[in-house]
Design a protein around this motif. Structure first.
Motif, PDB file in Angstrom:
ATOM      1  N   MET A   7      -0.777  13.933 -37.498  1.00  0.00           N
ATOM      2  CA  MET A   7      -1.166  14.312 -36.145  1.00  0.00           C
ATOM      3  C   MET A   7      -1.879  13.139 -35.471  1.00  0.00           C
ATOM      4  O   MET A   7      -2.698  12.460 -36.083  1.00  0.00           O
ATOM      5  N   ILE A   8      -1.553  12.895 -34.206  1.00  0.00           N
ATOM      6  CA  ILE A   8      -2.165  11.807 -33.436  1.00  0.00           C
ATOM      7  C   ILE A   8      -3.005  12.415 -32.328  1.00  0.00           C
ATOM      8  O   ILE A   8      -2.574  13.342 -31.641  1.00  0.00           O
ATOM      9  N   GLY A   9      -4.216  11.928 -32.155  1.00  0.00           N
ATOM     10  CA  GLY A   9      -5.105  12.424 -31.127  1.00  0.00           C
ATOM     11  C   GLY A   9      -5.032  11.589 -29.863  1.00  0.00           C
ATOM     12  O   GLY A   9      -4.773  10.389 -29.904  1.00  0.00           O
ATOM     13  N   PHE A  10      -5.258  12.241 -28.732  1.00  0.00           N
ATOM     14  CA  PHE A  10      -5.336  11.562 -27.436  1.00  0.00           C
ATOM     15  C   PHE A  10      -6.558  12.099 -26.703  1.00  0.00           C
ATOM     16  O   PHE A  10      -6.638  13.294 -26.414  1.00  0.00           O
ATOM     17  N   ILE A  11      -7.518  11.224 -26.438  1.00  0.00           N
ATOM     18  CA  ILE A  11      -8.711  11.581 -25.679  1.00  0.00           C
ATOM     19  C   ILE A  11      -8.537  11.060 -24.256  1.00  0.00           C
ATOM     20  O   ILE A  11      -8.465   9.846 -24.042  1.00  0.00           O
ATOM     21  N   GLY A  12      -8.457  11.971 -23.307  1.00  0.00           N
ATOM     22  CA  GLY A  12      -8.252  11.590 -21.915  1.00  0.00           C
ATOM     23  C   GLY A  12      -9.561  11.312 -21.207  1.00  0.00           C
ATOM     24  O   GLY A  12     -10.516  12.077 -21.317  1.00  0.00           O
ATOM     25  N   GLY A  13      -9.608  10.207 -20.473  1.00  0.00           N
ATOM     26  CA  GLY A  13     -10.798   9.851 -19.710  1.00  0.00           C
ATOM     27  C   GLY A  13     -10.726  10.380 -18.292  1.00  0.00           C
ATOM     28  O   GLY A  13      -9.942  11.288 -17.981  1.00  0.00           O
ATOM     29  N   SER A  14     -11.527   9.801 -17.407  1.00  0.00           N
ATOM     30  CA  SER A  14     -11.580  10.248 -16.017  1.00  0.00           C
ATOM     31  C   SER A  14     -10.190  10.235 -15.392  1.00  0.00           C
ATOM     32  O   SER A  14      -9.470   9.242 -15.473  1.00  0.00           O
ATOM     33  N   GLY A  15      -9.822  11.350 -14.784  1.00  0.00           N
ATOM     34  CA  GLY A  15      -8.529  11.467 -14.126  1.00  0.00           C
ATOM     35  C   GLY A  15      -7.442  12.035 -15.007  1.00  0.00           C
ATOM     36  O   GLY A  15      -6.358  12.357 -14.518  1.00  0.00           O
ATOM     37  N   ILE A  16      -7.699  12.166 -16.304  1.00  0.00           N
ATOM     38  CA  ILE A  16      -6.681  12.682 -17.219  1.00  0.00           C
ATOM     39  C   ILE A  16      -7.258  13.903 -17.914  1.00  0.00           C
ATOM     40  O   ILE A  16      -7.997  13.794 -18.902  1.00  0.00           O
ATOM     41  N   TYR A  17      -6.940  15.061 -17.380  1.00  0.00           N
ATOM     42  CA  TYR A  17      -7.528  16.307 -17.855  1.00  0.00           C
ATOM     43  C   TYR A  17      -6.504  17.250 -18.484  1.00  0.00           C
ATOM     44  O   TYR A  17      -6.851  18.336 -18.934  1.00  0.00           O
ATOM     45  N   ASP A  18      -5.221  16.839 -18.496  1.00  0.00           N
ATOM     46  CA  ASP A  18      -4.222  17.650 -19.170  1.00  0.00           C
ATOM     47  C   ASP A  18      -3.374  16.763 -20.066  1.00  0.00           C
ATOM     48  O   ASP A  18      -3.328  15.552 -19.912  1.00  0.00           O
ATOM     49  N   SER A  19      -2.710  17.389 -21.000  1.00  0.00           N
ATOM     50  CA  SER A  19      -2.035  16.647 -22.055  1.00  0.00           C
ATOM     51  C   SER A  19      -0.714  16.060 -21.575  1.00  0.00           C
ATOM     52  O   SER A  19      -0.247  16.318 -20.460  1.00  0.00           O
ATOM     53  N   LEU A  20      -0.082  15.296 -22.452  1.00  0.00           N
ATOM     54  CA  LEU A  20       1.264  14.821 -22.229  1.00  0.00           C
ATOM     55  C   LEU A  20       2.217  16.020 -22.245  1.00  0.00           C
ATOM     56  O   LEU A  20       1.863  17.091 -22.734  1.00  0.00           O
ATOM     57  N   PRO A  21       3.443  15.855 -21.728  1.00  0.00           N
ATOM     58  CA  PRO A  21       4.422  16.934 -21.864  1.00  0.00           C
ATOM     59  C   PRO A  21       4.728  17.171 -23.350  1.00  0.00           C
ATOM     60  O   PRO A  21       5.242  16.289 -24.033  1.00  0.00           O
ATOM     61  N   LEU A  22       4.353  18.326 -23.844  1.00  0.00           N
ATOM     62  CA  LEU A  22       4.517  18.648 -25.260  1.00  0.00           C
ATOM     63  C   LEU A  22       5.259  19.970 -25.407  1.00  0.00           C
ATOM     64  O   LEU A  22       5.199  20.827 -24.524  1.00  0.00           O
ATOM     65  N   ASP A  23       5.914  20.139 -26.537  1.00  0.00           N
ATOM     66  CA  ASP A  23       6.595  21.387 -26.842  1.00  0.00           C
ATOM     67  C   ASP A  23       5.694  22.272 -27.702  1.00  0.00           C
ATOM     68  O   ASP A  23       4.855  21.778 -28.463  1.00  0.00           O
TER      69      ASP A  23
END
Length: 285
Positions: free
Chosen positions: A1-17
């Protein structure tokens, strides 16, 4: 599993299934938001967490960095990609440039910098704060997946905030040779190292700080450019995840080995339970 921590302006995830939310509780409190877990088209699992919360309700100082990082570790994340909004301290790094730094200079003073408090002391090497392999991979992904100008390497000076710099401070940081300025690199990078996670960040330049003649940082400018950077950052992270090598070719997975300074027998049982996920393998009596 790979984590993604979004900073300012990024409050939703990548397009995921097949996405679902994980409500994770940690020994260090609750993370900024429930963790969104889903899969890329190739099946790679991704765990997304907005650093400041979904409505940006946590400041750079009060963001629950320890809970954020620990929550990803609990879910099985081994590698973390992050994003940050930053100001530029160089003429040749204009707004909407992507910078993948390799160094940090810490000017914060009010944060919780470690998982290891009383009862268990860990002296963690931190000369190179970002995983070098992840850093290079992220920079390559930015070049390949986005149309933005990309700068690899550079020093991120992290200030306390939430106020922006004075002109005197901005000029001082420029004279010191720093490249970008922001508020969230620390303690996240330190905690990721303590959690033995590979960690690197792609930063999006939103402004020239206040060193530039007639420059005055405003929230309006920052948000406008952060929004413009969002597509490039997400494209970068998506590409980085899709092309991530299967194996970790670095020392991050064993970063704590040899760093625990307190004899195992002297660590209180309550402390051992609290840090078990992080150093339990190194505390055999």
């Amino acid at each position: 599993m790979i984590g993604f921590i979004g900073g300012s302006g990024i409050y939703d995830s990548l397009p995921l299934d097949d996405t679902h939310e994980e409500d994770v509780t940690t020994p260090y409190g609750d993370p900024a938001a429930p963790v969104t877990v889903g899969a890329m088209p190739d099946g790679t699992e991704v765990a997304f967490l907005p650093r400041h919360g979904r409505d940006h309700q946590f400041s750079p100082t009060t963001a629950p960095y320890r809970a954020n990082v620990h929550a990803l570790k609990q879910l099985g994340v081994e590698r973390v990609l992050a994003s940050n909004a930053v100001g530029s301290l160089r003429e040749d790094l204009p707004p909407r440039t992507l910078v993948v730094p390799d160094q940090i200079f810490d000017r914060t003073r009010k944060r919780e910098y470690t998982f290891f408090e009383e009862g268990c002391v860990v002296h963690m090497p931190f000369a190179d704060p970002y995983c070098p392999h992840m850093k290079s991979h992220l920079a390559d992904s930015a070049r390949e997946a986005s149309d933005a100008a990309v700068e690899e390497d550079g020093t991120y000076v992290c200030i306390e905030g939430p106020q922006y710099s004075t002109r005197a401070e901005s000029e001082h940081f420029r004279a010191s040779g720093f490249d970008i300025i922001g508020m969230t690199a620390i303690p996240e990078a330190k905690l990721a190292r303590e959690a033995e996670l590979c960690y690197a960040t792609v930063t999006g330049v939103t402004d020239y700080d206040v060193w530039k003649q007639d420059a005055e940082v405003t929230l309006e400018e920052v948000l406008e450019n952060a929004a413009a950077n969002e597509d490039a950052i997400k494209a970068t992270v998506k590409h980085a995840i899709e092309s991530m090598p299967a194996e970790r070719d670095c020392d991050c997975a064993h970063a704590v080995e040899g760093a625990v300074n307190t004899p195992a027998a002297a660590i209180p049982e309550a402390t051992r339970r609290k840090v078990d996920l992080l150093v339990g393998d190194y505390l055999d009596d």
